[in-house]
Write an enzyme that holds these catalytic residues in place. Structure first.
Site, PDB file in Angstrom:
ATOM      1  CB  SER A  45      -0.681   0.133   1.063  1.00  0.00           C
ATOM      2  OG  SER A  45      -0.209   0.127   3.015  1.00  0.00           O
ATOM      3  CG  ASP A 347      -4.738   5.664   6.889  1.00  0.00           C
ATOM      4  OD1 ASP A 347      -3.862   5.211   7.312  1.00  0.00           O
ATOM      5  OD2 ASP A 347      -5.598   4.803   5.778  1.00  0.00           O
ATOM      6  CG  HIS A 350      -1.540   3.550   4.410  1.00  0.00           C
ATOM      7  ND1 HIS A 350      -3.068   3.016   4.617  1.00  0.00           N
ATOM      8  CD2 HIS A 350      -0.662   2.088   4.207  1.00  0.00           C
ATOM      9  CE1 HIS A 350      -2.676   1.223   4.495  1.00  0.00           C
ATOM     10  NE2 HIS A 350      -1.895   1.761   3.744  1.00  0.00           N
TER      11      HIS A 350
END
Ligand code: NAG
Ligand code: NAG
Length: 390
Positions: A45, A347, A350
């Site tokens: 990610s 978040d 991240h």
């Protein structure tokens, strides 16, 4: 790109390889001391620019990453990136004078590079974790899957060995960050540190064999990022909240033993990179120090334009670090802060675009990549760029 001087060669009905004489853009880049024609990226990610979103079937409920406010600061809509805006790879591409790198599953125009990274991906194959009862909530894609896609891409779009060599030689390969999820899923599902620590050699071996495979295919310049300081992540700080003050680093508020684990992975990875360098002296293999590039933001948030309390997530549903695993950013009733650029954490797992920009800067200009990415120049085998497309 100078498409007007393109020479079109049709191989099959569906495949066109465009050899562009990119004289003007190559000159522009060369004058800035940058000689890459493309970026080839693998990872999770931290680098996914839209693969997982394309893997998710349209009838299943969307992962929270694919909902607003993801993407709000730059793209104004969710793109599949796990941030409010651009990622490290986007800033590197911009700096090298390239367009943003296409996700592989978007399947078009890979001339300036291709991104195989998938949010949630692990380095080791999914079966390893399934056998141990560790659940990957996002994907079964591993680094092995991504290497398989890479080979498919070369076979489809770059079947002539000389084209393949040119493409790989003039590309910057970003090998990761990958491996973080091999630990994240296990640790955040309650596995003991000793068990998770026992995965490290296998994780590093997997990354190492991917690097060797890339080099054997013709890649000569690779950037291999280490793990971020997980003890500073709002998700970990919430899950491993402790009443023992000694668990916390006084200066940053990060959890010391978790950061020590990130450093342990990074140390084994660096040792392995040194070994590969000796085996392949013609290749440039750079370690990218994500750990310290991020730590400086937690140590001195004000200096980099962030507010104090750099451990709190911008987008979340409350709690001491604004992180609640059962209500992730994107799902109601989570809310987002007014100005994400004041936050390091987006978040809880991240980082924000603002934080990624600083990390990218630390790699491009130094000191978190040696030599700085901006100063590694591949001796260009030719001034012809290779544009591959469907
Ligand atoms: C991953 O999941 C997909 C869809 O469920 C399946 O088709 C594929 O075979 C799986 N791959 C692996 C490596 O388990
Ligand atoms: C997380 O959110 C759920 C659902 O809104 C709530 O029941 C729970 O108390 C929250 N947990 C914390 C630690 O705030």
């Amino acid at each position: 790109m100078a498409k007007s001087s393109s020479l079109l060669i049709t191989f099959t009905a569906s495949t066109i390889i465009v050899l562009s004489m990119l004289i003007s853009s190559t000159r522009a880049r060369a004058s800035a001391g940058i000689c890459y024609n493309s970026i080839i990226s693998f990872g999770d990610s931290l680098a996914d620019t839209g693969n997982l979103i394309r893997l998710t079937s349209s009838n299943s409920p969307p992962d929270h990453f694919f909902l607003p406010p993801y993407g709000e600061s730059f793209f104004q809509h969710p793109t599949g990136r796990c941030s409010d805006g651009r990622l490290i790879i986007d800033f590197i591409a911009e700096n090298l004078g390239l367009h943003l790198i296409q996700p592989y599953l978007a399947g078009k125009d890979f001339g300036e590079g291709v991104n195989f990274a998938v949010a949630g991906a692990t380095a080791i194959d999914d079966s390893f974790f399934r056998e141990r009862g560790i659940h990957n909530p996002f994907t079964n894609v591993s680094l092995g899957t991504q290497l398989g896609w890479f080979k498919d891409m070369l076979d489809s779009f770059c079947s002539k060995p000389s084209d393949r060599k040119k493409f790989l030689q003039s590309s910057l390969v970003l090998m990761g960050e990958i491996g973080g999820n091999d630990y994240n899923h296990a640790l955040l599902q309650g596995r003991k540190l000793e068990e998770v620590k026992s995965f490290v050699p296998a994780v590093v071996r997997t990354i190492s064999s991917a690097i060797k495979e890339l080099i054997e295919s013709g890649a000569v310049t690779l950037i291999v990022p280490g793990n971020l300081p997980i003890g500073c992540s709002a998700a970990y700080l919430t899950y491993f909240q402790s009443s023992d003050k000694d668990d916390y680093d006084m200066a940053t508020g990060c959890i010391k033993w978790l950061n020590k684990f990130s450093k342990y992975h990074n140390k084994i990875l660096k040792t392995e990179i040194n070994r590969i360098r000796e085996l392949h002296p013609h290749a440039t293999i750079n370690y990218a120090d994500y750990y310290n590039a991020a730590m400086r933001l937690y140590r001195s948030p004000n200096k980099y334009g962030f507010k104090e309390g750099a451990l709190t997530a911008c987008c979340g549903a409350g709690g001491p670090y604004n992180y609640n695993a059962s209500v992730p950013c994107g799902y109601p009733p989570s809310t987002s802060c007014d100005n994400p650029s004041l936050y390091v954490s987006w978040d809880g797992l991240h980082l924000t675009e603002a934080a990624y920009r600083w990390i990218a800067r630390g790699l491009l200009q130094g000191p978190y990549s040696t030599p700085p990415i901006n100063r590694i120049c591949i001796p260009a085998p030719t001034s012809a760029g290779l544009v591959l497309q469907y």
